[in-house]
Structure formats: C-alpha cells, structure tokens
Enzyme design. Structure first.
Site, PDB file in Angstrom:
ATOM      1  N   GLY A  58       0.808  -1.219   0.000  1.00  0.00           N
ATOM      2  CA  GLY A  58       0.000   0.000   0.000  1.00  0.00           C
ATOM      3  C   GLY A  58       0.835   1.260   0.000  1.00  0.00           C
ATOM      4  N   SER A  59       0.635   2.149  -0.967  1.00  0.00           N
ATOM      5  CA  SER A  59       1.549   3.269  -1.092  1.00  0.00           C
ATOM      6  C   SER A  59       1.075   4.244  -2.168  1.00  0.00           C
ATOM      7  CB  SER A  59       2.950   2.746  -1.426  1.00  0.00           C
ATOM      8  OG  SER A  59       2.861   1.711  -2.390  1.00  0.00           O
ATOM      9  N   ARG A  60       2.028   5.000  -2.731  1.00  0.00           N
ATOM     10  CA  ARG A  60       1.672   6.060  -3.672  1.00  0.00           C
ATOM     11  C   ARG A  60       2.887   6.421  -4.528  1.00  0.00           C
ATOM     12  NH1 ARG A  60      -0.528  11.853  -1.442  1.00  0.00           N
ATOM     13  NH2 ARG A  60       0.161  13.199  -3.134  1.00  0.00           N
TER      14      ARG A  60
END
Length: 204
Positions: A169-171
């Site tokens: 989970g990240s960006r």
C-alpha cells in the site's frame, strides 16, 4: 504474469506454517496460513503490460486511482494511490536516464493524504528526458514500510520498464512541466502502470 522474488521471504514462512499446522491435525489454522501466503503472492504479482503506440503519451507509473491534480511552481503533480489490492510494481512513465535518486526518511501517514508528498518516507528520482527533467517519487504509506527502487543513477529506461515496487500500500507522484503537457487523467480514475496515459506532450 509471475510472482516477484520479493514475495518469498513473506510467503515462504506462511506456507511452511500452513503445512506444519495441517500435518499436526489443525486444518483450519493450516488453511489460514496458506490463504495468507496466497494473498502475499497476489500482492507481489507482476503482469506483463503493453502501452499505447503513441510516443507522445506519458503513462501512469503505478496501478491504483488518480488523486487530485496539484499545480505548483510551474509543475503539475499527478499522484496515484495504490491500495493493498493493486499491483505494486512501478514503471517508467516515459523514456529517460536516471540523473539522481535520493532517499528521504519520513513518516508513514496514509498515502492518499496530500501531506504524504512532503512528510512521508520516499525515494525521489530525477530523470533526464528528451523533453527535459521529469520527477518520479515513490512514497511509503500507512502499511507500506519498504520502498524498493531499481532506478540506479545513470541507468536508462524505456517507457513501461519496471523501476521498482513499494510493499503493502503506497503512492507514486509524477511531476511534469505544466506548460509542456496536456493532462488526460482525471481525479478518481482507475489507472494501470505502463498502460494508462496520464498526459500528452504538446507539440513544439
């Protein structure tokens, strides 16, 4: 599609735990371990991608959905938020050579928040391209605590090449010169790394 080797340190022990539980007469616990191992493998999946033919198109560097566009200092920031259900392998949005790569320690707040671009743990890469500098920033999130970057300074990438991944989970933020591009992506749009056009270079 294949599973990246980064999955094995996580999935391996879970699979072994499932086998041990099953052999010990605890099938429910064994099934839970094996399901967790399968979920980890799914997270580290790495499908092949084929982008559009037009060389003027700048492609998404990540799978996920597009956050609100931000314009600042003559640049436009396109941010893709990746949930734990998305493919987490990141790809080059356009051809170029990695000029620099800098690791910035920071916090681990939810990656969809706007302040994550400033405050969160991140790896910032500056690319030299035929149209000038371009920045790609991998940002850790609330769950993601490990950024993996294969973009070594001096290395050249073609559009759609794999450049790294972020665990759980990240960006990814993409900075482009505002006066040089026409935006194609829209807020909330579901995008795929190496396939979905986010912008188009303007004719000079």
């Amino acid at each position: 599609m294949y599973i990246r080797e980064e999955a094995f340190p996580f999935a391996g022990p879970l699979a072994v735990g499932g086998a041990v539980c099953a052999a010990a007469g605890a099938p429910v616990a064994g099934a839970a371990f094996l399901a967790a191992a399968a979920a980890v493998c799914a997270f580290f999946r790495d499908p092949e991608r084929t982008g559009p033919a037009s060389e003027a198109l700048i492609l998404s560097p990540a799978d996920g959905h597009l956050l609100p566009v931000v314009r600042e200092g003559g640049k436009v920031r396109l941010s893709v938020f990746m949930s734990v259900f998305n493919v987490h392998v990141n790809r080059a949005p356009w051809p170029g050579r990695v000029a620099s790569r800098t690791h910035h320690p920071g916090r681990f707040m939810a990656a969809w928040k706007d302040k994550a671009s400033l405050d969160n743990e991140q790896v910032r890469m500056v690319w030299d391209t035929a149209r000038g500098p371009m920045e790609v920033v991998q940002i850790a999130g609330l769950i993601a605590r490990r950024i993996v970057s294969w973009a070594i300074p001096g290395r050249e990438f073609e559009r759609g090449d794999r450049i790294g991944l972020i665990r759980f989970g990240s960006r990814v933020d993409l900075y482009l010169p505002e006066e040089e591009v026409d935006l194609l992506g829209r807020e909330g749009q579901s995008v795929r790394a190496g396939e979905t056009p986010l912008a188009r270079w303007r004719d000079r």
